[in-house]
Design a protein around this motif. Structure first.
Motif, PDB file in Angstrom:
ATOM      1  N   THR A 146       0.823  -1.206   0.000  1.00  0.00           N
ATOM      2  CA  THR A 146       0.000   0.000   0.000  1.00  0.00           C
ATOM      3  C   THR A 146       0.857   1.256   0.000  1.00  0.00           C
ATOM      4  N   GLY A 147       1.891   1.263   0.841  1.00  0.00           N
ATOM      5  CA  GLY A 147       2.787   2.416   0.898  1.00  0.00           C
ATOM      6  C   GLY A 147       3.503   2.661  -0.417  1.00  0.00           C
ATOM      7  N   GLU A 148       4.003   1.587  -1.038  1.00  0.00           N
ATOM      8  CA  GLU A 148       4.686   1.720  -2.324  1.00  0.00           C
ATOM      9  C   GLU A 148       3.735   2.210  -3.408  1.00  0.00           C
ATOM     10  N   TYR A 149       2.519   1.704  -3.407  1.00  0.00           N
ATOM     11  CA  TYR A 149       1.530   2.121  -4.395  1.00  0.00           C
ATOM     12  C   TYR A 149       1.251   3.621  -4.277  1.00  0.00           C
ATOM     13  N   ILE A 150       1.063   4.075  -3.059  1.00  0.00           N
ATOM     14  CA  ILE A 150       0.784   5.497  -2.845  1.00  0.00           C
ATOM     15  C   ILE A 150       1.981   6.351  -3.243  1.00  0.00           C
ATOM     16  N   CYS A 151       3.171   5.937  -2.850  1.00  0.00           N
ATOM     17  CA  CYS A 151       4.375   6.705  -3.201  1.00  0.00           C
ATOM     18  C   CYS A 151       4.574   6.760  -4.715  1.00  0.00           C
ATOM     19  N   MET A 152       4.353   5.643  -5.403  1.00  0.00           N
ATOM     20  CA  MET A 152       4.531   5.625  -6.856  1.00  0.00           C
ATOM     21  C   MET A 152       3.500   6.509  -7.557  1.00  0.00           C
ATOM     22  N   ASN A 153       2.259   6.498  -7.058  1.00  0.00           N
ATOM     23  CA  ASN A 153       1.240   7.363  -7.660  1.00  0.00           C
ATOM     24  C   ASN A 153       1.569   8.833  -7.461  1.00  0.00           C
ATOM     25  N   VAL A 154       2.106   9.181  -6.319  1.00  0.00           N
ATOM     26  CA  VAL A 154       2.502  10.568  -6.082  1.00  0.00           C
ATOM     27  C   VAL A 154       3.668  10.934  -7.000  1.00  0.00           C
ATOM     28  N   ASP A 155       4.645  10.028  -7.135  1.00  0.00           N
ATOM     29  CA  ASP A 155       5.800  10.285  -7.998  1.00  0.00           C
ATOM     30  C   ASP A 155       5.416  10.417  -9.468  1.00  0.00           C
ATOM     31  N   LEU A 156       4.361   9.710  -9.893  1.00  0.00           N
ATOM     32  CA  LEU A 156       3.959   9.740 -11.292  1.00  0.00           C
ATOM     33  C   LEU A 156       2.994  10.873 -11.611  1.00  0.00           C
ATOM     34  N   GLY A 157       2.682  11.692 -10.630  1.00  0.00           N
ATOM     35  CA  GLY A 157       1.767  12.808 -10.846  1.00  0.00           C
ATOM     36  C   GLY A 157       2.349  13.825 -11.802  1.00  0.00           C
ATOM     37  N   ALA A 158       1.479  14.665 -12.331  1.00  0.00           N
ATOM     38  CA  ALA A 158       1.900  15.684 -13.285  1.00  0.00           C
ATOM     39  C   ALA A 158       2.808  16.707 -12.606  1.00  0.00           C
ATOM     40  N   ILE A 159       3.819  17.135 -13.316  1.00  0.00           N
ATOM     41  CA  ILE A 159       4.735  18.151 -12.826  1.00  0.00           C
ATOM     42  C   ILE A 159       4.371  19.462 -13.508  1.00  0.00           C
ATOM     43  N   ARG A 160       3.961  20.428 -12.745  1.00  0.00           N
ATOM     44  CA  ARG A 160       3.568  21.729 -13.289  1.00  0.00           C
ATOM     45  C   ARG A 160       4.783  22.638 -13.317  1.00  0.00           C
ATOM     46  N   VAL A 161       4.913  23.371 -14.411  1.00  0.00           N
ATOM     47  CA  VAL A 161       6.041  24.275 -14.581  1.00  0.00           C
ATOM     48  C   VAL A 161       5.522  25.685 -14.797  1.00  0.00           C
ATOM     49  N   GLY A 162       5.218  26.384 -13.726  1.00  0.00           N
ATOM     50  CA  GLY A 162       4.923  27.797 -13.765  1.00  0.00           C
ATOM     51  C   GLY A 162       3.663  28.264 -14.463  1.00  0.00           C
ATOM     52  N   SER A 163       2.920  27.445 -15.150  1.00  0.00           N
ATOM     53  CA  SER A 163       1.697  27.913 -15.812  1.00  0.00           C
ATOM     54  C   SER A 163       0.517  27.100 -15.298  1.00  0.00           C
ATOM     55  N   LYS A 164      -0.678  27.525 -15.698  1.00  0.00           N
ATOM     56  CA  LYS A 164      -1.875  26.844 -15.218  1.00  0.00           C
ATOM     57  C   LYS A 164      -2.030  25.463 -15.825  1.00  0.00           C
ATOM     58  N   SER A 165      -1.607  25.295 -17.038  1.00  0.00           N
ATOM     59  CA  SER A 165      -1.678  23.970 -17.653  1.00  0.00           C
ATOM     60  C   SER A 165      -0.285  23.565 -18.097  1.00  0.00           C
ATOM     61  N   SER A 166      -0.103  22.286 -18.205  1.00  0.00           N
ATOM     62  CA  SER A 166       1.209  21.755 -18.551  1.00  0.00           C
ATOM     63  C   SER A 166       1.563  22.108 -19.989  1.00  0.00           C
TER      64      SER A 166
END
Length: 166
Positions: free
Chosen positions: A128-148
């Motif tokens: 469960t911990g690994e699943y949650i950590c991997m989902n957080v790591d795979l989230g979108a990375i925003r770079v200064g604007s409202k949309s990617s």
């Protein structure tokens, strides 16, 4: 920082000890709360024996409490530790510390049931911990604007392709 590594990691013993204490405290808070809720509804006598005596795992409500607490503890690992590579280590540490508590309170656990439940709980907590950590790591990375930027460029590419096809 050396080249070729994804994440720079500094060995920090005080941080690790604080994480162990935090995870252990939250684990017992969650397990104790679940034992209290299930114990009061199922009329199981509440005592510290439910946490640290291996003979208490004969009752089905107590077994279920341990199994319900495991994915919650995995979620806490994801929040406190935050790295998938360390989830198995911390999940095992939770249960090794629990084993030491059981040794001090009631002696060596004599029932096979106790060992099986705790090994299964280690697996559930780590997964469960690994699943949650991997989902957080795979989230979108925003770079200064409202949309990617990649989303915007893919939209432009689709419009150009549809214009070329017409």
């Amino acid at each position: 920082m050396e080249g070729g590594k994804f994440r720079y990691f500094v060995f920090d013993p005080p941080l690790i000890l604080l994480q162990i204490v935090a995870v252990q405290a939250w684990y017992y808070a969650v397990l104790g709360s679940i034992l209290f809720l299930i114990g009061t509804s199922e009329e199981v006598p509440l005592s510290v024996d439910l946490l640290f005596d291996d003979s208490s795992l004969k009752a089905l409500p107590v077994k279920m409490s341990y199994l319900i607490a495991s994915p919650i503890a995995g979620g806490l690992l994801g929040c406190i530790v935050g790295r998938a590579k360390q989830c198995l280590d911390f999940a095992a540490t939770i249960h090794v510390v629990h084993l030491f508590g059981t040794l001090l309170y009631a002696g060596v656990p004599k029932t096979l049931n106790w060992w099986i439940i705790n090994c299964v709980c280690i697996g559930i907590t780590a997964a469960t911990g690994e699943y949650i950590c991997m989902n957080v790591d795979l989230g979108a990375i925003r770079v200064g604007s409202k949309s990617s930027p990649s989303v915007e460029s893919s939209k432009k590419l689709k419009y150009r392709q549809s214009d070329a096809n017409e």
